[in-house]
Design a protein around this motif. Structure first.
Motif, PDB file in Angstrom:
ATOM      1  N   GLU A 122       0.823  -1.215   0.000  1.00 31.07           N
ATOM      2  CA  GLU A 122       0.000   0.000   0.000  1.00 31.07           C
ATOM      3  C   GLU A 122       0.851   1.256   0.000  1.00 31.07           C
ATOM      4  O   GLU A 122       0.523   2.249  -0.663  1.00 31.07           O
ATOM      5  CB  GLU A 122      -0.941  -0.022   1.200  1.00 31.07           C
ATOM      6  CG  GLU A 122      -2.043  -1.082   1.077  1.00 31.07           C
ATOM      7  CD  GLU A 122      -2.789  -1.317   2.377  1.00 31.07           C
ATOM      8  OE1 GLU A 122      -3.922  -1.815   2.321  1.00 31.07           O
ATOM      9  OE2 GLU A 122      -2.233  -1.012   3.464  1.00 31.07           O
ATOM     10  N   ILE A 123       1.959   1.237   0.728  1.00 31.70           N
ATOM     11  CA  ILE A 123       2.879   2.386   0.708  1.00 31.70           C
ATOM     12  C   ILE A 123       3.463   2.559  -0.682  1.00 31.70           C
ATOM     13  O   ILE A 123       3.555   3.677  -1.210  1.00 31.70           O
ATOM     14  CB  ILE A 123       4.011   2.198   1.744  1.00 31.70           C
ATOM     15  CG1 ILE A 123       3.447   2.181   3.161  1.00 31.70           C
ATOM     16  CG2 ILE A 123       5.051   3.319   1.602  1.00 31.70           C
ATOM     17  CD1 ILE A 123       4.481   1.865   4.229  1.00 31.70           C
ATOM     18  N   ALA A 124       3.863   1.453  -1.301  1.00 36.08           N
ATOM     19  CA  ALA A 124       4.449   1.506  -2.644  1.00 36.08           C
ATOM     20  C   ALA A 124       3.451   2.084  -3.649  1.00 36.08           C
ATOM     21  O   ALA A 124       3.817   2.925  -4.489  1.00 36.08           O
ATOM     22  CB  ALA A 124       4.885   0.111  -3.072  1.00 36.08           C
ATOM     23  N   ALA A 125       2.202   1.654  -3.559  1.00 38.27           N
ATOM     24  CA  ALA A 125       1.170   2.152  -4.476  1.00 38.27           C
ATOM     25  C   ALA A 125       0.935   3.643  -4.272  1.00 38.27           C
ATOM     26  O   ALA A 125       0.794   4.403  -5.240  1.00 38.27           O
ATOM     27  CB  ALA A 125      -0.125   1.376  -4.273  1.00 38.27           C
ATOM     28  N   LYS A 126       0.914   4.092  -3.026  1.00 35.37           N
ATOM     29  CA  LYS A 126       0.712   5.512  -2.716  1.00 35.37           C
ATOM     30  C   LYS A 126       1.890   6.336  -3.219  1.00 35.37           C
ATOM     31  O   LYS A 126       1.722   7.442  -3.756  1.00 35.37           O
ATOM     32  CB  LYS A 126       0.535   5.687  -1.205  1.00 35.37           C
ATOM     33  CG  LYS A 126       0.081   7.073  -0.767  1.00 35.37           C
ATOM     34  CD  LYS A 126      -0.194   7.078   0.733  1.00 35.37           C
ATOM     35  CE  LYS A 126      -0.903   8.360   1.164  1.00 35.37           C
ATOM     36  NZ  LYS A 126      -0.052   9.555   1.051  1.00 35.37           N
ATOM     37  N   LEU A 127       3.085   5.808  -3.042  1.00 36.86           N
ATOM     38  CA  LEU A 127       4.307   6.489  -3.487  1.00 36.86           C
ATOM     39  C   LEU A 127       4.253   6.760  -4.992  1.00 36.86           C
ATOM     40  O   LEU A 127       4.535   7.872  -5.443  1.00 36.86           O
ATOM     41  CB  LEU A 127       5.515   5.615  -3.145  1.00 36.86           C
ATOM     42  CG  LEU A 127       6.903   6.196  -3.433  1.00 36.86           C
ATOM     43  CD1 LEU A 127       7.278   7.215  -2.370  1.00 36.86           C
ATOM     44  CD2 LEU A 127       7.946   5.086  -3.477  1.00 36.86           C
ATOM     45  N   GLU A 128       3.879   5.752  -5.749  1.00 36.20           N
ATOM     46  CA  GLU A 128       3.835   5.906  -7.201  1.00 36.20           C
ATOM     47  C   GLU A 128       2.658   6.785  -7.630  1.00 36.20           C
ATOM     48  O   GLU A 128       2.806   7.611  -8.540  1.00 36.20           O
ATOM     49  CB  GLU A 128       3.730   4.537  -7.868  1.00 36.20           C
ATOM     50  CG  GLU A 128       3.810   4.599  -9.392  1.00 36.20           C
ATOM     51  CD  GLU A 128       4.091   3.248 -10.015  1.00 36.20           C
ATOM     52  OE1 GLU A 128       3.234   2.777 -10.792  1.00 36.20           O
ATOM     53  OE2 GLU A 128       5.159   2.664  -9.726  1.00 36.20           O
ATOM     54  N   ALA A 129       1.525   6.632  -6.972  1.00 36.75           N
ATOM     55  CA  ALA A 129       0.346   7.422  -7.333  1.00 36.75           C
ATOM     56  C   ALA A 129       0.588   8.912  -7.140  1.00 36.75           C
ATOM     57  O   ALA A 129       0.054   9.738  -7.893  1.00 36.75           O
ATOM     58  CB  ALA A 129      -0.858   6.974  -6.507  1.00 36.75           C
ATOM     59  N   GLU A 130       1.400   9.269  -6.138  1.00 39.80           N
ATOM     60  CA  GLU A 130       1.670  10.680  -5.867  1.00 39.80           C
ATOM     61  C   GLU A 130       2.920  11.184  -6.567  1.00 39.80           C
ATOM     62  O   GLU A 130       3.325  12.336  -6.376  1.00 39.80           O
ATOM     63  CB  GLU A 130       1.766  10.897  -4.350  1.00 39.80           C
ATOM     64  CG  GLU A 130       0.455  10.597  -3.635  1.00 39.80           C
ATOM     65  CD  GLU A 130       0.508  10.837  -2.142  1.00 39.80           C
ATOM     66  OE1 GLU A 130       1.461  11.508  -1.680  1.00 39.80           O
ATOM     67  OE2 GLU A 130      -0.402  10.364  -1.433  1.00 39.80           O
ATOM     68  N   GLY A 131       3.539  10.313  -7.372  1.00 42.06           N
ATOM     69  CA  GLY A 131       4.672  10.736  -8.182  1.00 42.06           C
ATOM     70  C   GLY A 131       5.985  10.869  -7.452  1.00 42.06           C
ATOM     71  O   GLY A 131       6.890  11.589  -7.901  1.00 42.06           O
ATOM     72  N   PHE A 132       6.136  10.152  -6.334  1.00 46.15           N
ATOM     73  CA  PHE A 132       7.368  10.245  -5.560  1.00 46.15           C
ATOM     74  C   PHE A 132       8.327   9.079  -5.792  1.00 46.15           C
ATOM     75  O   PHE A 132       9.413   9.045  -5.208  1.00 46.15           O
ATOM     76  CB  PHE A 132       7.053  10.333  -4.064  1.00 46.15           C
ATOM     77  CG  PHE A 132       6.380  11.616  -3.666  1.00 46.15           C
ATOM     78  CD1 PHE A 132       6.976  12.835  -3.918  1.00 46.15           C
ATOM     79  CD2 PHE A 132       5.145  11.599  -3.059  1.00 46.15           C
ATOM     80  CE1 PHE A 132       6.365  14.015  -3.556  1.00 46.15           C
ATOM     81  CE2 PHE A 132       4.515  12.770  -2.688  1.00 46.15           C
ATOM     82  CZ  PHE A 132       5.131  13.985  -2.947  1.00 46.15           C
ATOM     83  N   GLY A 133       7.947   8.111  -6.581  1.00 44.78           N
ATOM     84  CA  GLY A 133       8.830   6.977  -6.812  1.00 44.78           C
ATOM     85  C   GLY A 133       8.122   5.878  -7.576  1.00 44.78           C
ATOM     86  O   GLY A 133       6.968   6.026  -7.990  1.00 44.78           O
ATOM     87  N   ARG A 134       8.818   4.767  -7.730  1.00 38.89           N
ATOM     88  CA  ARG A 134       8.284   3.620  -8.475  1.00 38.89           C
ATOM     89  C   ARG A 134       7.920   2.511  -7.493  1.00 38.89           C
ATOM     90  O   ARG A 134       8.746   2.096  -6.680  1.00 38.89           O
ATOM     91  CB  ARG A 134       9.321   3.126  -9.471  1.00 38.89           C
ATOM     92  CG  ARG A 134       9.752   4.168 -10.510  1.00 38.89           C
ATOM     93  CD  ARG A 134      11.084   3.796 -11.120  1.00 38.89           C
ATOM     94  NE  ARG A 134      12.136   3.778 -10.100  1.00 38.89           N
ATOM     95  CZ  ARG A 134      13.307   3.184 -10.249  1.00 38.89           C
ATOM     96  NH1 ARG A 134      13.580   2.535 -11.367  1.00 38.89           N
ATOM     97  NH2 ARG A 134      14.204   3.223  -9.283  1.00 38.89           N
ATOM     98  N   ALA A 135       6.686   2.047  -7.584  1.00 41.44           N
ATOM     99  CA  ALA A 135       6.205   1.027  -6.658  1.00 41.44           C
ATOM    100  C   ALA A 135       7.056  -0.233  -6.732  1.00 41.44           C
ATOM    101  O   ALA A 135       7.425  -0.813  -5.711  1.00 41.44           O
ATOM    102  CB  ALA A 135       4.744   0.697  -6.954  1.00 41.44           C
ATOM    103  N   ARG A 136       7.382  -0.659  -7.943  1.00 38.74           N
ATOM    104  CA  ARG A 136       8.142  -1.898  -8.104  1.00 38.74           C
ATOM    105  C   ARG A 136       9.523  -1.778  -7.472  1.00 38.74           C
ATOM    106  O   ARG A 136       9.978  -2.691  -6.769  1.00 38.74           O
ATOM    107  CB  ARG A 136       8.278  -2.230  -9.593  1.00 38.74           C
ATOM    108  CG  ARG A 136       9.018  -3.533  -9.854  1.00 38.74           C
ATOM    109  CD  ARG A 136       9.011  -3.887 -11.326  1.00 38.74           C
ATOM    110  NE  ARG A 136       9.750  -5.114 -11.582  1.00 38.74           N
ATOM    111  CZ  ARG A 136       9.888  -5.648 -12.786  1.00 38.74           C
ATOM    112  NH1 ARG A 136       9.324  -5.078 -13.838  1.00 38.74           N
ATOM    113  NH2 ARG A 136      10.571  -6.772 -12.933  1.00 38.74           N
ATOM    114  N   ALA A 137      10.193  -0.648  -7.700  1.00 33.26           N
ATOM    115  CA  ALA A 137      11.525  -0.455  -7.124  1.00 33.26           C
ATOM    116  C   ALA A 137      11.447  -0.414  -5.605  1.00 33.26           C
ATOM    117  O   ALA A 137      12.316  -0.962  -4.902  1.00 33.26           O
ATOM    118  CB  ALA A 137      12.141   0.836  -7.667  1.00 33.26           C
ATOM    119  N   PHE A 138      10.415   0.222  -5.066  1.00 35.91           N
ATOM    120  CA  PHE A 138      10.225   0.312  -3.618  1.00 35.91           C
ATOM    121  C   PHE A 138      10.041  -1.076  -3.016  1.00 35.91           C
ATOM    122  O   PHE A 138      10.653  -1.407  -1.991  1.00 35.91           O
ATOM    123  CB  PHE A 138       9.014   1.190  -3.330  1.00 35.91           C
ATOM    124  CG  PHE A 138       8.743   1.419  -1.869  1.00 35.91           C
ATOM    125  CD1 PHE A 138       9.335   2.476  -1.201  1.00 35.91           C
ATOM    126  CD2 PHE A 138       7.892   0.583  -1.159  1.00 35.91           C
ATOM    127  CE1 PHE A 138       9.085   2.701   0.147  1.00 35.91           C
ATOM    128  CE2 PHE A 138       7.637   0.786   0.183  1.00 35.91           C
ATOM    129  CZ  PHE A 138       8.242   1.851   0.828  1.00 35.91           C
TER     130      PHE A 138
END
Length: 333
Positions: A122-138
């Motif tokens: 869920e953190i990874a998905a939020k990170l990517e949705a808000e443009g702060f990083g890549r979910a897969r890399a996280f």
């Protein structure tokens, strides 16, 4: 004064006067603040030539002259020292101040909030949705055994070890830096007193985080966390299965939101209906209130709780009381 002297003065004046005038203009350029026409966001890409940066700053109204800024950067030897990132310009600033910001890396700071109780996914998905990083890399980083060992953590993932908080980030910030910041914040919150309390109740840090994550997912409000903690501590001491639905859900791949009897009867490492004791690791990333509740449960003898349907729970010390509460609050619905 002879003709030769006059001619010499004329020549000197013709050379020096323009230089003096040019120096005066350049001096005014250096120190005169320029107010951009509103907020301007300028991105400097890694390795981008300074000529392009200066041209963009002039185009956006941050400086009056790209040529003047390039000359200043050359005089200061700063053209190759500009750091990449997103720069926000809104208030008046002189070219010297603008260049100083570019060199120091005074980039735009953004906020990324991680709510309590989110899982790694869920953190990874939020990170990517808000443009702060890549979910897969996280997610890959959060399960990288070498990286986890480098943080001196037990693994096998960082589930439970990323503290929920609002973090200041920059555009393009590597996922690694954010993960390390979240782990540092967890270590800061795990005070010696808190760890000592947990140890006194037979919990190491990993077990503390595991229990706190279950409390976080079960609690409808902060006030009930110590009571829910008491239920689980009492069950652990008596060897009674925790029977926590959130742990079962965590062990179900692609859970669709509907917990069934089949799920409850399917053996997984996280099925606390079929396995006694704590599951192998946290099921979410708990906040400070859940951590404190796990380390210091309420002084209660409760062994059961059931949701009332209004965000609170009814607590019981005996199975008879619990069954009565289930009939009242669950079967009635």
């Amino acid at each position: 004064m002879g003709k030769r002297t006059i001619t010499l003065w004329i020549l000197i004046s013709a050379v020096i006067l323009p230089l003096v005038l040019l120096g005066g203009v350049f001096g005014l350029f250096l120190f005169r603040p320029v107010a951009p026409p509103g907020e301007r966001l300028v991105t400097v890409a890694p390795g981008q030539p300074f000529n392009q940066v200066a041209t963009r700053l002039e185009k956006e109204g941050v400086v009056d002259s790209a040529l003047g800024l390039k000359l200043l950067a050359r005089l200061q030897g700063a053209a190759r020292q500009v750091q990449a990132g997103n720069y926000e310009f809104s208030s008046p600033a002189s070219p010297r101040e603008v260049l100083a910001r570019l060199v120091s890396g005074d980039v735009r700071r953004l906020r990324f909030t991680v709510p309590e109780g989110l899982t790694l996914a869920e953190i990874a998905a939020k990170l990517e949705a808000e443009g702060f990083g890549r979910a897969r890399a996280f997610l890959e980083l959060s399960g990288d055994q070498g990286f986890i060992r480098g943080l001196d953590l037990p693994g096998p993932t960082l589930e439970g070890y990323l503290f929920p908080e609002t973090y200041t980030v920059t555009a393009g910030m590597p996922e690694r830096e954010l993960v390390e910041a979240m782990v540092r914040e967890l270590r800061r919150r795990l005070s010696p007193e808190l760890v000592a309390q947990a140890t006194g109740r037979g919990l190491n840090v990993h077990q503390l985080l595991t229990l706190a994550s279950i409390i976080q997912k079960e609690a409808g409000n902060l006030a009930e966390m110590p009571l829910i903690s008491a239920v689980f501590h009492n069950r652990l001491k008596r060897g009674i299965a925790l029977q926590a639905d959130p742990t079962v859900i965590y062990g179900v791949k692609d859970f669709d939101g509907n917990l069934t009897r089949k799920h409850l009867n399917t053996p997984t490492p996280y099925n606390t209906y079929l396995r006694r004791g704590l599951p192998p690791g946290p099921i979410a990333n708990p906040g400070e209130d859940a951590l404190r509740a796990a380390a210091e449960p309420a002084p209660a003898e409760y062994l059961y709780f059931v949701a009332r349907g209004d965000g609170t729970h009814a607590f019981s010390s005996t199975l008879r009381e619990h069954n009565r509460a289930v009939r009242k609050y669950q079967l009635r619905r």
